[in-house]
Design an enzyme around this catalytic site. Structure first.
Site, PDB file in Angstrom:
ATOM      1  CG  ASP A  27      13.194  29.962  39.270  1.00 22.20           C
ATOM      2  OD1 ASP A  27      13.382  30.864  38.421  1.00 22.20           O
ATOM      3  OD2 ASP A  27      13.124  30.187  40.495  1.00 22.20           O
TER       4      ASP A  27
HETATM    5  C1  BGC Z   1      13.435  33.677  40.022  1.00 23.78           C
HETATM    6  C2  BGC Z   1      12.039  33.631  39.408  1.00 23.78           C
HETATM    7  C3  BGC Z   1      11.976  34.550  38.214  1.00 23.78           C
HETATM    8  C4  BGC Z   1      13.062  34.148  37.230  1.00 23.78           C
HETATM    9  C5  BGC Z   1      13.099  35.015  35.994  1.00 23.78           C
HETATM   10  C6  BGC Z   1      14.522  33.436  39.004  1.00 23.78           C
HETATM   11  O1  BGC Z   1      15.771  33.659  39.550  1.00 23.78           O
HETATM   12  O2  BGC Z   1      13.537  32.733  41.053  1.00 23.78           O
HETATM   13  O3  BGC Z   1      11.065  33.964  40.354  1.00 23.78           O
HETATM   14  O4  BGC Z   1      10.708  34.519  37.645  1.00 23.78           O
HETATM   15  O5  BGC Z   1      14.341  34.240  37.858  1.00 23.78           O
HETATM   16  O6  BGC Z   1      13.551  36.286  36.286  1.00 23.78           O
END
Ligand code: BGC
Length: 631
Positions: free
Chosen positions: A231
């Site tokens: 993530d």
């Molecule tokens: C989120 C993800 C997301 C990523 C990119 C993170 O903060 O938890 O679900 O895909 O950011 O935006």
């Protein structure tokens, strides 16, 4: 196309290999131009594209391209319709090809452990079986287009509070029976090209450096063949990560972790073969996209908007109806509540879409010359009572045949990044509903929310239609459903307890910021309410229709089964009403004579079928030994 990845890797320098293990910027992998390795782009997702051309952020703050916002997972899961979500994935896959996106970041399949999790709107269900089936169908739809998906957030990320560092303290049984199966089903059935690991720790170890999670369970047990990415920023020790099976760090590491990888190989603490495997996994997914570009793919926003409208009509759940719905076109209706004009149709954070257009129920009704009066009544974006508006609403309700109150949660009440404080609607809305229903018994409440709300007025109102966060076409869908052009067919993918305190995680959510104890273990959602014999406002699986159905003649193909055989369960379903409708047949299993403590019942099959009035169909589902097992 047969690329010789081994040869390519043998030509890469150690620095190039290390560099490939983290992003070039917020959304791109790194190119190695001299070897013909291009940079590819990934993007949120999952219910539409959030492709940011300029400055990246992961909170949905900066504008992204104009795209189509489909219903969020809270809604799509309620459709219990794998064909519908497959088609939605198919559309999004085509959009990705047209926009040159190699991977769409989703679906998100974390289990709704508490109604308070701020991101529940992005997650499918409190039930892993349903979440797994919906996720697999979505992934197959997207990946038809040689675009990857990134099933997330692996694993046990069930809250926003301290999501980046808290440790989910959870038994292996609960992981294997509740928190893993949606990932497992998707990996085994649909082989997502990538998996995104969660920020949190599980029993003390960060997901991004957990070899048991990323290698033993994901690859050895389930056979995952793609790459694992973090993530955004979910990295602790990069070298431990590589060893554990974490491939791509996103977004960019500023070169820091690339240097660490080079050093670790040079000083012998990281075997270069392990790095080569990581690089190979990343390259495989990059080239599976690059070598299969669909140059004829188009992103037709008008057409996809219509698909978003149609999708939502399969999702909305008719929770209650004394016969007031569907409305007749001649009925004099008062639309009350600002959501009628400004529907809340998506959640905040990384999944936020810059929508091509949004249609409200009011505009849709006016376009069709419905007999409508509109009163704002209360604001859609805050909890603020305006007495004059309240009185206008009451007056409009008195002079109409039916009052339809468009209620819901303001944006600030639920979002990525924080959890909800309680399960309540804004006070101004609850009060207005009470006042209106006092003067108008034919009051309908339409809900726009990403997870359950307490509905203290439920027994007094004539009907309730749950739209969830229904995407940019939610207003048109609401109009079609309220006036019976489409028959509602959604069923709840989560329980609606009477009050928050009834939820099994209530005493243990969200922990102290360091740890959160999953003390309810496998008794999540209906597994708890049913076993405890605790009444809920609306049960998991509940959903009404404008017609009625009868079921009977349940048959099993065999009375016995073993580890390898399957038993087919069939049942006859009849539409006993007077309009066409869809029924969701749900198959639950229960352990009658086992000695292990288990939930009273568990969903292990479902099928949605459309029936004309008077028509009967036989619906069959299969169960395997695994469906009957516990961990
Ligand atoms: C989120 C993800 C997301 C990523 C990119 C993170 O903060 O938890 O679900 O895909 O950011 O935006």
């Amino acid at each position: 196309m047969g690329r010789d990845l081994q040869k390519l890797i043998s030509e890469m320098t150690l620095e190039e290999k290390a560099g490939l293990c983290s992003g070039a910027d917020f959304w791109h992998t790194k190119a190695v131009e001299r070897l013909g390795i291009p940079a590819v782009m990934v993007s949120d997702g999952p219910h539409g594209l959030r492709k940011q051309d300029q400055e990246g952020d992961h909170l949905g703050i900066n504008d992204s391209i104009v795209a189509v916002c489909f219903p969020a997972a809270c809604a799509t899961s309620s459709s219990f319709d794998t064909e519908m979500i497959h088609e939605m994935g198919d559309t999004i896959g085509q959009e990705c090809q047209a926009e040159d996106l190699s991977v769409v970041l989703g679906p998100a399949v974390n289990i709704k452990r508490s109604p308070l999790c701020g991101r529940n709107f992005e997650y499918f269900s409190e039930d892993p079986y349903l979440a797994g089936k919906m996720a697999a169908a979505y992934i197959q739809g997207v990946q038809k287009w040689d675009v990857g998906t990134s099933i997330k957030h692996f694993a046990a990320n069930n809250q926003e509070y301290h999501r980046m560092n808290t440790s989910s303290e959870v038994s292996e049984r609960a992981l294997r029976e509740i928190y893993f199966p949606a990932f497992e089903e998707a990996v085994k059935k649909a082989q997502p090209k990538t998996v995104m690991c969660s920020y949190n720790k599980i029993n003390g170890t960060y997901s991004s450096e957990n070899p048991w999670l990323l290698t033993k369970v994901l690859r050895d047990d389930w056979g995952f063949e793609g790459y694992v990415m973090t993530d955004w920023g979910a990295i602790d020790d990069r070298i431990d990560g590589i060893r554990a099976g974490l491939d791509l760090e996103m977004p960019a590491s500023g070169g820091e972790n690339d240097r660490r990888i080079v050093e670790a190989v040079q000083n012998g603490s990281l075997d270069e073969k392990v790095l080569d495997t990581t690089v190979e996994r990343i390259l495989k997914v990059i080239f599976s996209y690059v070598d299969h570009r669909h140059t004829d793919a188009v992103f037709d926003r008008e057409k996809d908007h219509e698909k978003a409208v149609a999708a939502e009509t399969h999702c909305a759940v008719l929770l209650q109806n004394n016969g007031v719905l569907p409305l007749k076109s001649s009925t004099k209706v008062a639309y009350i509540g600002e959501f009628a004009e400004k529907p809340r149709y998506q959640g905040g954070g990384s999944s936020h879409i810059n929508s091509s257009k949004v249609t409200s129920a009011l505009e849709s009704g006016r376009n069709k010359n419905r007999n409508l009066e509109y009163v704002k009544g209360f604001p859609a974006d805050k909890d603020e009572q305006d007495e004059a508006e309240l009185q206008k609403a009451v007056a409009a309700a008195v002079s109409a045949d039916v009052a339809v109150i468009f209620a819901g949660l303001p944006d600030s009440f639920e979002s990525e990044g924080y959890d909800r404080k309680d399960m309540k609607l804004p006070k101004c809305q609850n009060r207005l509903i009470e006042e209106v229903v006092r003067v108008q018994p034919n009051t309908v409440v339409v809900l726009h929310n990403g997870s359950p709300v307490e509905c203290p007025w439920a027994d007094k109102v004539a009907a309730i239609l749950e739209l969830y966060l229904g995407g940019q076409g939610v207003g048109e869908a609401a109009d079609q459903l309220l006036f019976g052009e489409v028959n509602p067919s959604g069923h709840l993918a989560e329980s609606f307890p009477y009050q928050l305190e009834d939820n099994p995680s209530y005493l243990f959510f969200p922990g102290d910021g360091h740890t959160v104890r999953y003390a309810e273990d496998v008794f999540v959602g209906y597994r708890y309410y049913d076993t405890k014999k605790m009444p809920v406002r609306w049960a998991f699986g509940h959903g009404l229709s404008y017609t009625t159905f009868a079921m009977g003649n349940l048959k099993l193909s065999d009375k016995k089964m073993d580890d390898t055989s399957r038993v087919s369960v069939s049942v006859e379903v009849t539409n006993t009403g007077s309009v066409k409708g869809k029924q969701v047949v749900q198959l639950y299993i229960s352990d009658r004579n086992g000695t292990v403590e288990r939930p009273l019942k568990e969903l292990k099959g479902f099928a949605k079928t459309e029936l004309m009035p008077g028509e009967t169909k036989t619906v069959s589902m299969e169960i395997s030994a695994r469906d009957l097992s516990y961990y």
